[in-house]
Design a protein around this motif. Structure first.
Motif, short mmCIF file in Angstrom:
data_model
loop_
_atom_site.label_atom_id
_atom_site.label_comp_id
_atom_site.label_asym_id
_atom_site.label_seq_id
_atom_site.Cartn_x
_atom_site.Cartn_y
_atom_site.Cartn_z
N PHE A 167 0.83 -1.21 0.00
CA PHE A 167 0.00 0.00 0.00
C PHE A 167 0.86 1.25 0.00
N LEU A 168 1.91 1.23 0.78
CA LEU A 168 2.78 2.39 0.80
C LEU A 168 3.51 2.56 -0.52
N ASP B 26 -8.88 -8.06 -10.08
CA ASP B 26 -7.83 -9.06 -10.25
C ASP B 26 -6.83 -9.00 -9.11
N PHE B 27 -6.50 -7.79 -8.68
CA PHE B 27 -5.58 -7.62 -7.55
C PHE B 27 -6.26 -8.05 -6.24
N LEU B 28 -7.51 -7.69 -6.10
CA LEU B 28 -8.24 -8.09 -4.89
C LEU B 28 -8.33 -9.61 -4.79
N ARG C 284 -7.53 -3.26 3.79
CA ARG C 284 -6.92 -1.96 3.54
C ARG C 284 -7.16 -1.53 2.10
N CYS C 285 -7.07 -2.45 1.16
CA CYS C 285 -7.35 -2.12 -0.24
C CYS C 285 -8.78 -1.64 -0.41
N ARG C 286 -9.71 -2.35 0.21
CA ARG C 286 -11.11 -1.94 0.12
C ARG C 286 -11.32 -0.57 0.73
N MET D 185 -12.23 5.18 -0.12
CA MET D 185 -11.76 6.55 0.05
C MET D 185 -11.57 7.24 -1.30
N GLN D 186 -11.04 6.50 -2.25
CA GLN D 186 -10.85 7.04 -3.59
C GLN D 186 -12.19 7.44 -4.21
#
Length: 118
Positions: A5-6, A75-77, A89-91, A96-97
């Motif tokens: 994520f960073l 695909d990443f998820l 965290r991705c979700r 947020m996006q």
């Protein structure tokens, strides 16, 4: 674990530092509790590890996406589905996006109304 994520977030810092990943990785390491100025060898090693991880993840996602002809966030998820902290965290970041996108859209509409009134 959260380097992924960073790393994505630090894409912005990559351009701020003139295209040097070392500066970005150094900031990430400091954020995780390392010294403010770690050894250059350590920064280079962590950079190699992070770049390799992101590259591998992207290639795997691309293999999954090639079956339908395009690469999607899903695909990443799918690839990180077993790592719950990363998945959550991705979700969270995706939500947020979307919120930021909606806020920008609302702001743009208000700005257009103001200019049309003048």
């Amino acid at each position: 674990m959260y380097f992924f994520f960073l790393f994505l977030y630090s894409y912005f810092l990559f351009f701020m530092c003139g295209g040097c990943w070392c500066c970005t990785v150094q900031h990430m390491m400091y954020g995780f509790g390392d010294e403010q100025n770690p050894l250059p060898e350590t920064v280079a090693l962590v950079e190699d590890i992070v770049v390799e991880y992101v590259t591998d993840l992207t290639l795997k996602a691309q293999e999954i996406g090639s079956k339908r002809g395009r690469l999607l966030v899903d695909d990443f998820l799918y690839l990180i589905r077993k790592d719950l902290p990363k998945l959550n965290r991705c979700r969270e970041l995706l939500a947020m996006q979307e919120e930021l996108k909606q806020a920008r859209k609302a702001f743009d509409v208000d700005e257009e109304k103001i200019t049309s009134l003048d």
